[in-house]
Write an enzyme that holds these catalytic residues in place. Structure first.
Site, PDB file in Angstrom:
ATOM      1  N   ASP A  52       0.812  -1.215   0.000  1.00  7.24           N
ATOM      2  CA  ASP A  52       0.000   0.000   0.000  1.00  7.24           C
ATOM      3  C   ASP A  52       0.847   1.268   0.000  1.00  7.24           C
ATOM      4  O   ASP A  52       0.545   2.229  -0.715  1.00  7.24           O
ATOM      5  CB  ASP A  52      -0.944   0.017   1.207  1.00  7.24           C
ATOM      6  CG  ASP A  52      -2.221  -0.772   0.951  1.00  7.24           C
ATOM      7  OD1 ASP A  52      -2.183  -1.695   0.117  1.00  7.24           O
ATOM      8  OD2 ASP A  52      -3.255  -0.466   1.571  1.00  7.24           O
ATOM      9  N   ASN A  94      -4.716  -2.458  -4.957  1.00  9.63           N
ATOM     10  CA  ASN A  94      -5.917  -2.639  -4.139  1.00  9.63           C
ATOM     11  C   ASN A  94      -5.820  -1.787  -2.880  1.00  9.63           C
ATOM     12  O   ASN A  94      -6.325  -2.147  -1.823  1.00  9.63           O
ATOM     13  CB  ASN A  94      -6.088  -4.116  -3.768  1.00  9.63           C
ATOM     14  CG  ASN A  94      -7.506  -4.435  -3.313  1.00  9.63           C
ATOM     15  OD1 ASN A  94      -8.429  -3.647  -3.489  1.00  9.63           O
ATOM     16  ND2 ASN A  94      -7.684  -5.603  -2.724  1.00  9.63           N
ATOM     17  N   ASP A 325     -11.167  -3.716  11.547  1.00  7.96           N
ATOM     18  CA  ASP A 325     -10.019  -4.515  11.111  1.00  7.96           C
ATOM     19  C   ASP A 325      -9.600  -5.519  12.181  1.00  7.96           C
ATOM     20  O   ASP A 325      -9.412  -6.704  11.914  1.00  7.96           O
ATOM     21  CB  ASP A 325      -8.843  -3.608  10.744  1.00  7.96           C
ATOM     22  CG  ASP A 325      -9.053  -2.888   9.419  1.00  7.96           C
ATOM     23  OD1 ASP A 325      -9.941  -3.300   8.650  1.00  7.96           O
ATOM     24  OD2 ASP A 325      -8.346  -1.901   9.153  1.00  7.96           O
ATOM     25  N   GLU A 353     -10.969  -5.494   1.158  1.00  8.89           N
ATOM     26  CA  GLU A 353     -10.164  -6.170   0.150  1.00  8.89           C
ATOM     27  C   GLU A 353     -10.906  -7.346  -0.476  1.00  8.89           C
ATOM     28  O   GLU A 353     -10.683  -7.709  -1.628  1.00  8.89           O
ATOM     29  CB  GLU A 353      -8.842  -6.634   0.754  1.00  8.89           C
ATOM     30  CG  GLU A 353      -7.809  -5.533   0.918  1.00  8.89           C
ATOM     31  CD  GLU A 353      -8.016  -4.657   2.135  1.00  8.89           C
ATOM     32  OE1 GLU A 353      -7.102  -3.894   2.459  1.00  8.89           O
ATOM     33  OE2 GLU A 353      -9.088  -4.724   2.766  1.00  8.89           O
ATOM     34  N   HIS A 399      -4.777  -9.684   3.110  1.00 12.30           N
ATOM     35  CA  HIS A 399      -3.741  -9.839   4.132  1.00 12.30           C
ATOM     36  C   HIS A 399      -4.307 -10.177   5.496  1.00 12.30           C
ATOM     37  O   HIS A 399      -3.727 -10.964   6.249  1.00 12.30           O
ATOM     38  CB  HIS A 399      -2.899  -8.560   4.198  1.00 12.30           C
ATOM     39  CG  HIS A 399      -3.704  -7.312   4.470  1.00 12.30           C
ATOM     40  ND1 HIS A 399      -3.329  -6.378   5.397  1.00 12.30           N
ATOM     41  CD2 HIS A 399      -4.864  -6.832   3.934  1.00 12.30           C
ATOM     42  CE1 HIS A 399      -4.195  -5.385   5.425  1.00 12.30           C
ATOM     43  NE2 HIS A 399      -5.133  -5.635   4.540  1.00 12.30           N
ATOM     44  N   ARG A 400      -5.444  -9.592   5.851  1.00 12.64           N
ATOM     45  CA  ARG A 400      -5.988  -9.823   7.199  1.00 12.64           C
ATOM     46  C   ARG A 400      -6.590 -11.226   7.334  1.00 12.64           C
ATOM     47  O   ARG A 400      -6.605 -11.777   8.436  1.00 12.64           O
ATOM     48  CB  ARG A 400      -6.992  -8.735   7.560  1.00 12.64           C
ATOM     49  CG  ARG A 400      -6.361  -7.343   7.560  1.00 12.64           C
ATOM     50  CD  ARG A 400      -7.057  -6.358   8.459  1.00 12.64           C
ATOM     51  NE  ARG A 400      -6.480  -5.035   8.284  1.00 12.64           N
ATOM     52  CZ  ARG A 400      -5.328  -4.631   8.807  1.00 12.64           C
ATOM     53  NH1 ARG A 400      -4.614  -5.466   9.547  1.00 12.64           N
ATOM     54  NH2 ARG A 400      -4.881  -3.407   8.588  1.00 12.64           N
ATOM     55  N   LYS A 425       0.797  -6.770   1.729  1.00 12.73           N
ATOM     56  CA  LYS A 425       0.027  -5.526   1.705  1.00 12.73           C
ATOM     57  C   LYS A 425       0.358  -4.651   2.903  1.00 12.73           C
ATOM     58  O   LYS A 425       0.437  -3.426   2.789  1.00 12.73           O
ATOM     59  CB  LYS A 425      -1.470  -5.829   1.656  1.00 12.73           C
ATOM     60  CG  LYS A 425      -2.361  -4.590   1.557  1.00 12.73           C
ATOM     61  CD  LYS A 425      -3.815  -4.996   1.414  1.00 12.73           C
ATOM     62  CE  LYS A 425      -4.729  -3.784   1.436  1.00 12.73           C
ATOM     63  NZ  LYS A 425      -4.599  -2.929   0.239  1.00 12.73           N
TER      64      LYS A 425
END
Length: 451
Positions: A52, A94, A325, A353, A399-400, A425
């Site tokens: 990012d 993204n 998140d 995402e 990624h999460r 990311k």
């Protein structure tokens, strides 16, 4: 790591140690844009090195902003006020933290810009932000599906004294984008900018980050509750000279969760009780689940149960609107609770995402959990020990998903993480750091496969 198509995680029993957090993604990209729009030079330290931030740095370079990268998270930005390059094609991957704020800044400057991203970015809504910018005189066209990127931005005819209206229930990034770009409009028109929020504003802590950082650059935004924001007519950004990026509180949640199910203590540094990030409230969530938490100004430590030996966390029913998140980490921890867990007010997961509600339900069910979901909620009933199933965990280019589902290794099933490189990311070295903290059966090494 990025070249692996999968990663087999050894069965984990214990987790302990100290880990320094990489810089906050939310703060990093905000500070980069603020430094570019400010008068003067800013030295940034602690900047996150990730997909990012690389996207934002590349975009600013393409727009003519002077940047020097010195290594180890230190970057010098020569403020441009207005971007020197008036025509550019920008690819933003993204990265919502780059696409949304840059859309607002470029639209209020005006020029000849084209903005695009990966296919998933073209599925993430931006219509509410575009409509607000059009009300202010921006010239924006959709070059694909209406309401979504890619975009073409033309010359702006900014309107003095015009208020902007932004729905609050889709993404806080829309309001952040308008706020960050607002001094461009106030400098051009000589008038204040009023932003009215339609409906309930979600993810308020992320707006607090935006307002805090704008103040560091000399712009004080007046706020009437969470319904109206006023940027004064004289607003302009002036570099503070130097600014340090806090460690990422969202990333801290995964390591605190390791302490919660691996006994601990696991301590994260670089972020603590003095943080400006809302996700530090995840520590309160862990306390409610029975985890022992200690904290200092720039550190937090978690000590919990030994899930591999049958230890259980307390089940929860909580509203995660303020920490969406970190809520993904809570969803993964529900696998180790003593009863069903409910996550409420997480509708923003649908436009991240990936559709995170759908993705999380799919992957938790693979492991044997019973999962129900709705438009903005998820209910997870953890599997009994004999009901766990070996699983290949899809990460959905998110990624999460990869980081939160790594916690499943504390269960009795074999866990394979697909596309582990998606963590680049925000945290490219996540699985290396994870391996340094975790011990257990055959945990000396992880195995991975090539694509």
């Amino acid at each position: 790591m990025s070249s692996l198509s999968y990663l087999d995680l050894p069965h984990a029993e214990d987790a302990r140690g100290v880990v320094a957090m990489p810089g906050s993604k939310s703060i990093s990209n905000r500070v980069l844009l603020l430094a570019a729009l400010a008068q003067g030079t800013t030295e940034i330290t602690g900047l996150l090195d990730s997909d990012d931030t690389r996207v934002m740095l590349a975009a600013l370079r393409a727009l003519g902003v002077g940047l020097q990268e010195h290594g180890e998270g230190r970057v010098t930005v020569q403020g441009a006020g207005r971007f020197p390059v008036a025509a550019a094609d920008l690819f933003l991957g993204n990265a919502g933290t780059a696409m949304r704020p840059l859309t607002a800044a470029l639209a209020l400057m005006g020029g000849d810009y084209r903005m695009s991203g990966v296919p998933r970015m073209h599925e993430r809504p931006i219509g509410d932000l575009v409509e607000a910018l059009r009300e202010l005189g921006a010239d924006i066209e959709y070059t694909g599906q209406e309401g979504y990127p890619p975009l073409r931005i033309g010359a702006a005819q900014l309107r003095a004294g015009q208020a902007a209206r932004v729905p609050g229930n889709v993404s806080s990034q829309f309001l952040t984008a308008l706020l960050l770009a607002s001094p461009i409009l106030t400098a051009t028109t000589g008038q204040p900018l009023v932003i009215d929020i339609v409906g309930e504003l979600i993810s308020k802590p992320y707006i607090e980050i935006t307002l805090n950082l704008m103040a560091r650059y000399g712009v004080q935004v007046e706020r009437a509750g969470w319904n109206r924001f006023t940027v004064p007519a004289q607003a302009r950004y002036v570099s503070p000279g130097r600014i340090a990026v806090e460690g990422d509180a969202s990333s801290a949640s995964y390591f605190l969760a390791l302490g919660a199910v691996g006994g601990g203590p696991v301590r994260v540094t670089g972020v603590g009780r003095d943080s400006i990030q809302g996700d530090i409230a995840f520590a309160d969530t862990l306390e409610a689940m029975g985890v022992h938490i200690e904290a200092g100004p720039d550190w937090i430590e978690a000590s919990g149960v030994h899930a591999a030996s049958g230890g259980k966390l307390r089940a929860f029913d909580a509203d995660f609107n303020l920490i969406p998140d970190a809520a993904m980490t809570a969803a993964a921890l529900a696998l180790f609770a003593d009863g069903p867990c409910r996550l409420r007010n997480i509708g923003s997961w649908r436009v991240k995402e990936t559709d995170r509600i759908h993705a999380m339900q799919t992957e938790l069910e693979k492991l044997g959990a019973q999962v129900e979901s709705g438009p903005d909620w998820l209910r997870v009933t953890p599997p009994a020990r004999d009901d766990w199933r070996d699983a290949h965990i899809g990460t959905w280019d998110d990624h999460r998903m990869a980081m939160s589902m790594s916690l499943a290794a504390f269960g009795p099933a074999a866990v394979r993480i697909l596309d582990p490189g998606c963590v680049s990311k925000t945290f490219p070295t996540y699985f290396d750091v994870y391996a340094d903290l975790v011990s257990g059966v055959d945990s000396a090494e992880q195995s991975g496969g090539q694509p």
